[in-house]
Design an enzyme around this catalytic site. Structure first.
Site, PDB file in Angstrom:
ATOM      1  N   ARG A   1       1.791  -4.953   6.196  1.00 23.04           N
ATOM      2  CA  ARG A   1       1.087  -3.903   5.438  1.00 23.04           C
ATOM      3  C   ARG A   1       1.904  -2.626   5.505  1.00 23.04           C
ATOM      4  O   ARG A   1       2.293  -2.193   6.598  1.00 23.04           O
ATOM      5  CB  ARG A   1      -0.323  -3.644   5.968  1.00 23.04           C
ATOM      6  CG  ARG A   1      -1.030  -2.605   5.089  1.00 23.04           C
ATOM      7  CD  ARG A   1      -2.507  -2.427   5.345  1.00 23.04           C
ATOM      8  NE  ARG A   1      -3.084  -1.568   4.309  1.00 23.04           N
ATOM      9  CZ  ARG A   1      -4.321  -1.596   3.887  1.00 23.04           C
ATOM     10  NH1 ARG A   1      -5.170  -2.451   4.403  1.00 23.04           N
ATOM     11  NH2 ARG A   1      -4.738  -0.775   2.940  1.00 23.04           N
TER      12      ARG A   1
ATOM     13  N   ASP B   1       0.834  -1.207   0.000  1.00 24.43           N
ATOM     14  CA  ASP B   1       0.000   0.000   0.000  1.00 24.43           C
ATOM     15  C   ASP B   1       0.867   1.255   0.000  1.00 24.43           C
ATOM     16  O   ASP B   1       1.975   1.253   0.542  1.00 24.43           O
ATOM     17  CB  ASP B   1      -0.899  -0.023   1.246  1.00 24.43           C
ATOM     18  CG  ASP B   1      -2.054   0.959   1.131  1.00 24.43           C
ATOM     19  OD1 ASP B   1      -2.291   1.505   0.032  1.00 24.43           O
ATOM     20  OD2 ASP B   1      -2.725   1.190   2.164  1.00 24.43           O
ATOM     21  N   GLY B   2       0.339   2.329  -0.585  1.00 22.57           N
ATOM     22  CA  GLY B   2       1.006   3.631  -0.519  1.00 22.57           C
ATOM     23  C   GLY B   2       1.596   4.108  -1.836  1.00 22.57           C
ATOM     24  O   GLY B   2       2.288   5.129  -1.862  1.00 22.57           O
ATOM     25  N   ASN B   3       1.301   3.402  -2.910  1.00 21.60           N
ATOM     26  CA  ASN B   3       1.851   3.807  -4.215  1.00 21.60           C
ATOM     27  C   ASN B   3       1.350   5.191  -4.622  1.00 21.60           C
ATOM     28  O   ASN B   3       2.123   6.025  -5.107  1.00 21.60           O
ATOM     29  CB  ASN B   3       1.438   2.819  -5.313  1.00 21.60           C
ATOM     30  CG  ASN B   3       2.033   1.439  -5.108  1.00 21.60           C
ATOM     31  OD1 ASN B   3       2.913   1.256  -4.286  1.00 21.60           O
ATOM     32  ND2 ASN B   3       1.538   0.468  -5.846  1.00 21.60           N
TER      33      ASN B   3
ATOM     34  N   HIS C   1       2.765   3.137  -8.890  1.00 23.71           N
ATOM     35  CA  HIS C   1       2.626   1.698  -9.184  1.00 23.71           C
ATOM     36  C   HIS C   1       3.862   1.188  -9.927  1.00 23.71           C
ATOM     37  O   HIS C   1       4.344   0.086  -9.666  1.00 23.71           O
ATOM     38  CB  HIS C   1       1.376   1.444 -10.031  1.00 23.71           C
ATOM     39  CG  HIS C   1       0.101   1.834  -9.345  1.00 23.71           C
ATOM     40  ND1 HIS C   1      -0.178   1.492  -8.033  1.00 23.71           N
ATOM     41  CD2 HIS C   1      -0.985   2.539  -9.777  1.00 23.71           C
ATOM     42  CE1 HIS C   1      -1.373   1.971  -7.694  1.00 23.71           C
ATOM     43  NE2 HIS C   1      -1.876   2.615  -8.733  1.00 23.71           N
TER      44      HIS C   1
ATOM     45  N   ARG D   1     -11.493   2.074  -9.407  1.00 26.16           N
ATOM     46  CA  ARG D   1     -10.513   3.134  -9.741  1.00 26.16           C
ATOM     47  C   ARG D   1     -10.709   3.612 -11.186  1.00 26.16           C
ATOM     48  O   ARG D   1     -11.351   2.934 -11.991  1.00 26.16           O
ATOM     49  CB  ARG D   1      -9.098   2.582  -9.553  1.00 26.16           C
ATOM     50  CG  ARG D   1      -8.851   2.252  -8.095  1.00 26.16           C
ATOM     51  CD  ARG D   1      -7.427   1.894  -7.818  1.00 26.16           C
ATOM     52  NE  ARG D   1      -7.287   1.689  -6.386  1.00 26.16           N
ATOM     53  CZ  ARG D   1      -6.189   1.888  -5.693  1.00 26.16           C
ATOM     54  NH1 ARG D   1      -5.093   2.294  -6.299  1.00 26.16           N
ATOM     55  NH2 ARG D   1      -6.158   1.698  -4.403  1.00 26.16           N
TER      56      ARG D   1
ATOM     57  N   ARG E   1      -5.456  -2.008   8.483  1.00 27.87           N
ATOM     58  CA  ARG E   1      -6.706  -2.739   8.222  1.00 27.87           C
ATOM     59  C   ARG E   1      -6.409  -3.835   7.213  1.00 27.87           C
ATOM     60  O   ARG E   1      -5.349  -3.841   6.583  1.00 27.87           O
ATOM     61  CB  ARG E   1      -7.801  -1.797   7.719  1.00 27.87           C
ATOM     62  CG  ARG E   1      -7.404  -0.984   6.510  1.00 27.87           C
ATOM     63  CD  ARG E   1      -8.546  -0.119   5.972  1.00 27.87           C
ATOM     64  NE  ARG E   1      -8.052   0.740   4.926  1.00 27.87           N
ATOM     65  CZ  ARG E   1      -7.652   2.008   5.087  1.00 27.87           C
ATOM     66  NH1 ARG E   1      -7.726   2.577   6.281  1.00 27.87           N
ATOM     67  NH2 ARG E   1      -7.191   2.705   4.072  1.00 27.87           N
TER      68      ARG E   1
ATOM     69  N   ARG F   1       0.200   7.630  -2.694  1.00 28.93           N
ATOM     70  CA  ARG F   1       0.754   8.700  -1.842  1.00 28.93           C
ATOM     71  C   ARG F   1       2.216   8.963  -2.178  1.00 28.93           C
ATOM     72  O   ARG F   1       2.671  10.098  -2.174  1.00 28.93           O
ATOM     73  CB  ARG F   1       0.607   8.307  -0.360  1.00 28.93           C
ATOM     74  CG  ARG F   1      -0.755   8.694   0.198  1.00 28.93           C
ATOM     75  CD  ARG F   1      -1.054   7.958   1.477  1.00 28.93           C
ATOM     76  NE  ARG F   1      -1.414   6.570   1.218  1.00 28.93           N
ATOM     77  CZ  ARG F   1      -1.521   5.640   2.152  1.00 28.93           C
ATOM     78  NH1 ARG F   1      -1.263   5.937   3.406  1.00 28.93           N
ATOM     79  NH2 ARG F   1      -1.878   4.412   1.836  1.00 28.93           N
ATOM     80  N   TRP F   2       2.938   7.922  -2.500  1.00 27.80           N
ATOM     81  CA  TRP F   2       4.353   8.087  -2.886  1.00 27.80           C
ATOM     82  C   TRP F   2       4.431   8.996  -4.118  1.00 27.80           C
ATOM     83  O   TRP F   2       5.270   9.901  -4.179  1.00 27.80           O
ATOM     84  CB  TRP F   2       4.959   6.716  -3.195  1.00 27.80           C
ATOM     85  CG  TRP F   2       6.413   6.715  -3.535  1.00 27.80           C
ATOM     86  CD1 TRP F   2       7.462   6.543  -2.685  1.00 27.80           C
ATOM     87  CD2 TRP F   2       6.984   6.884  -4.849  1.00 27.80           C
ATOM     88  NE1 TRP F   2       8.655   6.590  -3.376  1.00 27.80           N
ATOM     89  CE2 TRP F   2       8.389   6.804  -4.703  1.00 27.80           C
ATOM     90  CE3 TRP F   2       6.457   7.091  -6.130  1.00 27.80           C
ATOM     91  CZ2 TRP F   2       9.268   6.929  -5.788  1.00 27.80           C
ATOM     92  CZ3 TRP F   2       7.328   7.221  -7.210  1.00 27.80           C
ATOM     93  CH2 TRP F   2       8.718   7.146  -7.024  1.00 27.80           C
TER      94      TRP F   2
ATOM     95  N   LEU G   1      10.662 -20.944  -4.027  1.00 24.76           N
ATOM     96  CA  LEU G   1       9.660 -19.972  -3.561  1.00 24.76           C
ATOM     97  C   LEU G   1       8.403 -19.994  -4.435  1.00 24.76           C
ATOM     98  O   LEU G   1       8.500 -19.982  -5.665  1.00 24.76           O
ATOM     99  CB  LEU G   1      10.287 -18.563  -3.627  1.00 24.76           C
ATOM    100  CG  LEU G   1       9.350 -17.391  -3.350  1.00 24.76           C
ATOM    101  CD1 LEU G   1       8.919 -17.353  -1.885  1.00 24.76           C
ATOM    102  CD2 LEU G   1      10.012 -16.065  -3.734  1.00 24.76           C
TER     103      LEU G   1
HETATM  104  C1  FPP Z   1      -2.171   0.115  -3.327  1.00 24.93           C
HETATM  105  O1  FPP Z   1      -1.629   1.412  -3.260  1.00 24.93           O
HETATM  106  C2  FPP Z   1      -1.544  -0.598  -4.419  1.00 24.93           C
HETATM  107  C3  FPP Z   1      -2.198  -1.201  -5.443  1.00 24.93           C
HETATM  108  C4  FPP Z   1      -3.665  -1.244  -5.554  1.00 24.93           C
HETATM  109  C5  FPP Z   1      -1.461  -1.841  -6.530  1.00 24.93           C
HETATM  110  C6  FPP Z   1      -0.290  -2.622  -6.083  1.00 24.93           C
HETATM  111  C7  FPP Z   1       0.478  -3.090  -7.240  1.00 24.93           C
HETATM  112  C8  FPP Z   1       1.815  -3.096  -7.302  1.00 24.93           C
HETATM  113  C9  FPP Z   1       2.658  -2.642  -6.193  1.00 24.93           C
HETATM  114  C10 FPP Z   1       2.529  -3.621  -8.469  1.00 24.93           C
HETATM  115  C11 FPP Z   1       2.197  -5.059  -8.682  1.00 24.93           C
HETATM  116  C12 FPP Z   1       3.188  -5.690  -9.521  1.00 24.93           C
HETATM  117  C13 FPP Z   1       2.979  -6.786 -10.252  1.00 24.93           C
HETATM  118  C14 FPP Z   1       4.131  -7.368 -10.938  1.00 24.93           C
HETATM  119  C15 FPP Z   1       1.666  -7.418 -10.431  1.00 24.93           C
HETATM  120  P1  FPP Z   1      -2.591   2.647  -3.499  1.00 24.93           P
HETATM  121  O2  FPP Z   1      -2.588   2.938  -4.962  1.00 24.93           O
HETATM  122  O3  FPP Z   1      -3.949   2.382  -2.930  1.00 24.93           O
HETATM  123  O4  FPP Z   1      -1.838   3.764  -2.697  1.00 24.93           O
HETATM  124  P2  FPP Z   1      -2.508   4.968  -1.899  1.00 24.93           P
HETATM  125  O5  FPP Z   1      -3.286   4.375  -0.764  1.00 24.93           O
HETATM  126  O6  FPP Z   1      -1.332   5.747  -1.429  1.00 24.93           O
HETATM  127  O7  FPP Z   1      -3.372   5.727  -2.865  1.00 24.93           O
END
Ligand code: FPP
Length: 255
Positions: A203, A35-37, A52, A86, A209, A39-40, A146
């Protein structure tokens, strides 16, 4: 449109940082809510998809670290049944990430003896996503290192409903009797059939959560939360999670 991903080059440097982990007492199954993509990306005034894209680098790092720590199963929550809400542009981007990841990293996964699998409603994914993943699953099916398990179009309530419907069908078709139904039998109807329950759930991003993730399977899992945003996740953070897990006393309701 092709997506260019800045993958990690310096493997040796990353892996040497994990040498202090006690590899005898590592969790068998680690599950991660990445989580956090968004916000990053926002912190850098970038579009959400940039988060992402960077998040894929963290997937590469955590797979290498899990492989190195002899972890048996790594389950990554990559797309939930709720993520369809989304914007289309973001969904389209997320659906292309398996291809971008596997196109570059499948040879390394083969070399590391990693097997790829998914949990979730696979059939409802776009054809190009399914084709890419199916190819990787076929190619890695005989690997016994793995298990890299992507939760894709996964929702725990959906999984449980799906299991209940199938059980009712099997009861009606006299394939099983109600009396034979117990926790073990029920588990066989879940997407995670055959897998041990996660020992450790991580997480990122400070949220605490479950977001509809593995509700049945996490009954006795140790939880570990960090404020680190997923694109900033590193081997050191993973090591910290494993080391804290190794300090926990698991009692499973006993004393
Ligand atoms: C949640 O962060 C993240 C996701 C819904 C997508 C996660 C996917 C990846 C990290 C890449 C997956 C890679 C492969 C190879 C399948 P958010 O977007 O909800 O972040 P936010 O809460 O900060 O808005």
């Amino acid at each position: 449109m092709s997506i260019r991903l800045p993958f990690i080059k310096n493997k040796q440097k990353e892996l040497s940082q994990l040498t202090t982990i006690d590899k005898e007492n590592t969790p068998d199954h680690v599950a991660i809510i990445m989580d956090g993509n968004g916000r990053w990306a926002k912190q850098r005034s970038l579009p959400r998809i940039a988060g992402h894209k960077e998040g894929v680098n963290s997937v590469v790092k955590v797979v290498r670290a899990a492989h190195q720590c002899n972890i048996k199963v790594l389950t990554l929550y990559a797309f939930s049944t709720e993520n369809w809400k989304r914007p289309k542009k973001e969904i389209d981007f997320l659906m292309k990430l398996p291809k971008e990841f596997l196109h570059v990293h499948l040879p390394e996964l083969m070399e590391k003896n990693v097997r790829i699998q998914t949990i979730g409603d696979f059939e409802a994914l776009p054809k190009h996503t399914k084709d890419t993943i199916q190819h990787a699953m076929n190619k890695t099916k005989n690997n016994d290192g793995l298990l890299l398990n992507f939760a894709l179009n996964y929702g725990s309530r959906d999984e449980i409903m799906h299991a209940i419907k199938k059980i009712m069908e099997d009861v009606n078709g006299a394939k099983i009797s109600i009396d034979s139904l117990d926790e073990q039998v029920f588990s066989k109807y879940l997407y995670t059939r055959g897998l041990s329950d996660p020992d450790l759930l991580i997480r990122t991003s400070g949220e605490q959560r479950l977001s509809n993730f593995l509700l049945w399977q996490l009954a006795y899992t140790e939880f570990w939360f960090t404020d680190v945003l997923w694109p900033d996740f590193s081997e050191e953070v993973f090591q910290q999670a494993i080391e804290e897990y190794q300090q926990r006393q698991r009692r499973y309701g006993g004393i």
